[in-house]
Design a protein around this motif. Structure first.
Motif, PDB file in Angstrom:
ATOM      1  N   ARG A  25      48.991  23.787  97.034  1.00  0.00           N
ATOM      2  CA  ARG A  25      48.519  23.508  95.678  1.00  0.00           C
ATOM      3  C   ARG A  25      49.702  23.315  94.743  1.00  0.00           C
ATOM      4  O   ARG A  25      50.769  23.872  94.971  1.00  0.00           O
ATOM      5  N   PHE A  26      49.469  22.534  93.698  1.00  0.00           N
ATOM      6  CA  PHE A  26      50.446  22.405  92.616  1.00  0.00           C
ATOM      7  C   PHE A  26      49.684  22.695  91.334  1.00  0.00           C
ATOM      8  O   PHE A  26      48.630  22.103  91.084  1.00  0.00           O
ATOM      9  N   LEU A  27      50.190  23.648  90.555  1.00  0.00           N
ATOM     10  CA  LEU A  27      49.464  24.124  89.378  1.00  0.00           C
ATOM     11  C   LEU A  27      50.389  24.122  88.176  1.00  0.00           C
ATOM     12  O   LEU A  27      51.593  24.396  88.296  1.00  0.00           O
ATOM     13  N   VAL A  28      49.837  23.815  87.000  1.00  0.00           N
ATOM     14  CA  VAL A  28      50.632  23.786  85.769  1.00  0.00           C
ATOM     15  C   VAL A  28      50.037  24.752  84.755  1.00  0.00           C
ATOM     16  O   VAL A  28      48.829  24.724  84.482  1.00  0.00           O
ATOM     17  N   PHE A  29      50.901  25.632  84.217  1.00  0.00           N
ATOM     18  CA  PHE A  29      50.481  26.681  83.283  1.00  0.00           C
ATOM     19  C   PHE A  29      51.132  26.492  81.916  1.00  0.00           C
ATOM     20  O   PHE A  29      52.249  25.975  81.822  1.00  0.00           O
ATOM     21  N   ASN A  30      50.450  26.966  80.895  1.00  0.00           N
ATOM     22  CA  ASN A  30      51.027  27.084  79.557  1.00  0.00           C
ATOM     23  C   ASN A  30      51.844  28.374  79.530  1.00  0.00           C
ATOM     24  O   ASN A  30      51.311  29.461  79.760  1.00  0.00           O
ATOM     25  N   SER A  31      53.137  28.264  79.257  1.00  0.00           N
ATOM     26  CA  SER A  31      54.017  29.439  79.341  1.00  0.00           C
ATOM     27  C   SER A  31      53.742  30.466  78.239  1.00  0.00           C
ATOM     28  O   SER A  31      54.151  31.617  78.352  1.00  0.00           O
ATOM     29  N   LYS A  32      53.055  30.053  77.178  1.00  0.00           N
ATOM     30  CA  LYS A  32      52.802  30.994  76.071  1.00  0.00           C
ATOM     31  C   LYS A  32      51.514  31.791  76.263  1.00  0.00           C
ATOM     32  O   LYS A  32      51.386  32.915  75.781  1.00  0.00           O
ATOM     33  N   THR A  33      50.547  31.194  76.984  1.00  0.00           N
ATOM     34  CA  THR A  33      49.238  31.849  77.123  1.00  0.00           C
ATOM     35  C   THR A  33      48.872  32.164  78.579  1.00  0.00           C
ATOM     36  O   THR A  33      47.871  32.844  78.827  1.00  0.00           O
ATOM     37  N   LEU A  37      46.283  24.823  83.254  1.00  0.00           N
ATOM     38  CA  LEU A  37      45.888  23.560  82.618  1.00  0.00           C
ATOM     39  C   LEU A  37      45.344  22.547  83.617  1.00  0.00           C
ATOM     40  O   LEU A  37      44.398  21.826  83.326  1.00  0.00           O
ATOM     41  N   SER A  38      45.967  22.481  84.791  1.00  0.00           N
ATOM     42  CA  SER A  38      45.498  21.522  85.794  1.00  0.00           C
ATOM     43  C   SER A  38      46.104  21.884  87.142  1.00  0.00           C
ATOM     44  O   SER A  38      47.148  22.549  87.215  1.00  0.00           O
ATOM     45  N   HIS A  39      45.441  21.435  88.216  1.00  0.00           N
ATOM     46  CA  HIS A  39      45.998  21.662  89.555  1.00  0.00           C
ATOM     47  C   HIS A  39      45.383  20.678  90.535  1.00  0.00           C
ATOM     48  O   HIS A  39      44.382  20.027  90.246  1.00  0.00           O
ATOM     49  N   HIS A  40      46.017  20.601  91.702  1.00  0.00           N
ATOM     50  CA  HIS A  40      45.455  19.803  92.794  1.00  0.00           C
ATOM     51  C   HIS A  40      45.744  20.536  94.098  1.00  0.00           C
ATOM     52  O   HIS A  40      46.766  21.210  94.236  1.00  0.00           O
ATOM     53  N   LYS A  75      46.322  13.925  86.575  1.00  0.00           N
ATOM     54  CA  LYS A  75      45.262  14.666  85.874  1.00  0.00           C
ATOM     55  C   LYS A  75      45.725  15.104  84.478  1.00  0.00           C
ATOM     56  O   LYS A  75      44.963  15.042  83.509  1.00  0.00           O
ATOM     57  N   LEU A  76      46.988  15.545  84.385  1.00  0.00           N
ATOM     58  CA  LEU A  76      47.523  15.962  83.081  1.00  0.00           C
ATOM     59  C   LEU A  76      47.570  14.781  82.114  1.00  0.00           C
ATOM     60  O   LEU A  76      47.237  14.924  80.925  1.00  0.00           O
ATOM     61  N   THR A  77      47.979  13.618  82.624  1.00  0.00           N
ATOM     62  CA  THR A  77      48.031  12.418  81.782  1.00  0.00           C
ATOM     63  C   THR A  77      46.643  12.060  81.261  1.00  0.00           C
ATOM     64  O   THR A  77      46.476  11.708  80.084  1.00  0.00           O
ATOM     65  N   LEU A  78      45.640  12.187  82.128  1.00  0.00           N
ATOM     66  CA  LEU A  78      44.249  11.920  81.707  1.00  0.00           C
ATOM     67  C   LEU A  78      43.794  12.911  80.632  1.00  0.00           C
ATOM     68  O   LEU A  78      42.962  12.598  79.795  1.00  0.00           O
ATOM     69  N   LEU A  79      44.355  14.133  80.691  1.00  0.00           N
ATOM     70  CA  LEU A  79      44.029  15.151  79.667  1.00  0.00           C
ATOM     71  C   LEU A  79      44.875  14.978  78.407  1.00  0.00           C
ATOM     72  O   LEU A  79      44.812  15.809  77.496  1.00  0.00           O
ATOM     73  N   ASN A  80      45.687  13.924  78.391  1.00  0.00           N
ATOM     74  CA  ASN A  80      46.582  13.643  77.260  1.00  0.00           C
ATOM     75  C   ASN A  80      47.649  14.726  77.086  1.00  0.00           C
ATOM     76  O   ASN A  80      48.066  15.044  75.972  1.00  0.00           O
ATOM     77  N   ILE A  81      48.067  15.302  78.216  1.00  0.00           N
ATOM     78  CA  ILE A  81      49.126  16.319  78.196  1.00  0.00           C
ATOM     79  C   ILE A  81      50.409  15.656  78.713  1.00  0.00           C
ATOM     80  O   ILE A  81      50.425  15.050  79.785  1.00  0.00           O
TER      81      ILE A  81
END
Length: 507
Positions: A25-33, A37-40, A75-81
């Motif tokens: 898996r590859f997962l992306v987190f918000n470091s402040k909270t 945010l998204s994963h695959h 997926k992040l790009t689609l979420l406008n991130i």
């Protein structure tokens, strides 16, 4: 408009590669909270060339990482991130799975030998026979570990003894050895064109030989990504999967523990700055070292070989379920094993027995027993094995745990979580965000010197929301079921020896 303004307020992001036994898996987190945010996710094929052998293709593992990264970025790009907000990448991995590759060609010299693999049993028996008193714990004061098929050093010995390509590459100084984290970091940071050959302190490697990776802390910049959309981003966190889950569960205090339910089951108890040697079949291991100049923290570990793997076996080998969700429904339909006990010792027994001669058994069958009872017994087996290592942990630490923090894929099974509370006679606490292994790797990467976008100070750590499962049966019934389980375990012992079938005396 809302998506656009949301993007602006996200702040720095941190990613994690979570390379497990059955999937990547590859997962992306918000470091402040700490919000995911998204994963695959991509499943990994396992091959079983001979009885007891378990292998995976190193190139497939690497390709799955690239695919997960690519798809998550889409997926992040689609979420406008904005993916340029990803400031660091952490790696967490299935531990002890062993690879050797050619540093000049970048090609693997053999398949990865998976941690569950039993081909080294004869090597282990030979080593134990050489020790005074044939003692499997002979090296424990140095390594914290018994001599067992589980660990990477004996797998490397097998590769050097049995694979000509490996032997030749060792002789000509072209061989590189490592666990999955080393292979991934080397490939991602350039491979044969200057890739970094390292591992961290939590990925137990016994040997001191030239082909070993350099030993680093769990949180520092090892190198930069050399290709793809994330090229130039530092890889700055590395933790074996169980240590990563300990960090992701915020178990930073001496006495805090977590249990991860994946392919196997792993209970870790933080013992602080001092290693504690177990008298009850547990491993002594490094929990983490979060920075070059930071002290190492240690843990006691109870390792169970077969947990989620029993679900896959019921599905793929017996065909009695079509999915893991179906297992829960099947078991819930009867609510009891009806006296059936299932000891899934497919790879021998790990903690607290360390008995490679054990094999799986199903006992207590009657004409009334059906597949639903077997499904229930399979779930109970995971819980009973956890109870055994928890008992050992309580004896070693002298301070019984009052609740158990849990994570991993199997925790989505609510019946399993309730059964676990019933069998342990203590509450089981499950975080609402189950990806704690990946979170731990992301935290280590984000906190690294030179990145510093994730604070690990206690006051800055995010509050974790969780669900609690309270015991619902009386302790007497729990003890009765546990005593029967122990009886079944004894029946599974000394099943397999290295004696050839049909040798003298009819053995």
């Amino acid at each position: 408009m809302a998506a656009s303004s949301h993007r602006i307020t996200l702040g720095p992001l941190v990613a994690a590669i979570d390379q497990g036994t059955s999937s990547t898996r590859f997962l992306v987190f918000n470091s402040k909270t700490a919000e995911l945010l998204s994963h695959h996710q991509v499943e990994i094929k396992q091959s079983f060339p001979k009885e007891g052998w378990v292998e995976e293709d190193p190139k497939e593992i690497l390709q799955s990482v690239y695919e997960c990264m690519e798809r998550t970025c889409e997926k992040l790009t689609l979420l406008n991130i904005d993916i340029s907000n990803i400031k660091a990448i952490g790696v967490t991995n299935q531990r002890e799975t062993t690879l050797v590759w050619d540093k000049e060609t970048g090609e693997p010299l053999y398949n990865a030998i998976v941690w569950l693999d039993l081909r080294t049993q004869s090597t282990v028996e030979r080593l134990i026979n050489k020790t005074p008193g044939r003692n499997k714990n002979h090296l424990k004061h140095k390594t914290g570990l018994p001599i067992s098929t589980y660990f990477s050093a004996v797998k490397l010995r097998w590769l050097m003894d049995n694979v000509e390509e490996v032997r030749d590459a060792v002789v000509s100084h072209r061989a590189m050895f490592g666990t999955v984290d080393s292979w991934l970091i080397w490939c991602l940071t350039g491979g044969k064109s200057g890739g970094v050959h390292c591992t961290d302190v939590t990925n137990d490697i016994w040997l001191s030989i030239p082909l070993n990776p350099s030993l680093r802390s769990s949180s520092e910049i090892y190198g930069l990504m050399k290709s793809g959309a994330l090229s130039g981003i530092p890889i700055s966190g590395c933790l074996g999967d169980q240590s990563a889950a300990l960090v992701g569960q915020m178990c930073f205090q001496d006495g805090q523990a977590k249990n991860t339910y994946g392919t196997g089951c792993f209970l870790l108890l933080n013992t602080g700055a001092k290693p504690v040697i177990s008298d009850h079949g547990l491993l002594t291991t490094v929990a983490y070292k979060l920075g070059r100049d930071k002290p190492a923290c240690y843990a006691l570990e109870g390792s169970v070989a077969i947990a989620g793997a029993v679900v896959r076996w019921l599905q793929d080998n017996l065909g009695i379920i079509g999915s893991s969700e179906e297992l829960e429904k099947l078991a819930a339909s009867v609510g009891t094993s009806y006296g059936c006990y299932f000891v899934p010792a497919f790879s021998g027994l790990y903690a607290p027995y360390w008995e490679p001669s054990a094999r799986g058994i199903i006992c207590g069958l009657t004409q009334f027993t059906n597949k639903s009872h077997l499904a229930f017994a399979a779930l109970e087996a995971v819980c009973f094995q956890t109870r055994e290592i928890l008992d050992s942990m309580n004896q070693d630490s002298g301070i019984p745990l009052t609740q158990l923090q849990v994570d991993g894929g199997m925790t989505s099974n609510r019946l399993l979580m309730q059964l676990q509370a019933d069998i342990l006679c203590i509450p089981v606490v499950k975080p609402s965000m189950p990806e704690t292994t990946a979170l731990g790797a992301a935290m280590a990467a984000g906190a690294a010197e030179g990145v510093s976008v994730w604070s690990l100070s206690p006051e800055d750590l995010s509050e974790v929301t969780s669900e609690k499962f309270e015991p619902q049966i009386n302790p007497e019934e729990s003890e009765l079921r546990y005593a029967r389980w122990k009886k079944a375990v004894q029946r599974s012992m000394n099943w397999e020896t290295m004696e050839p079938v049909g040798s003298e005396n009819g053995r």
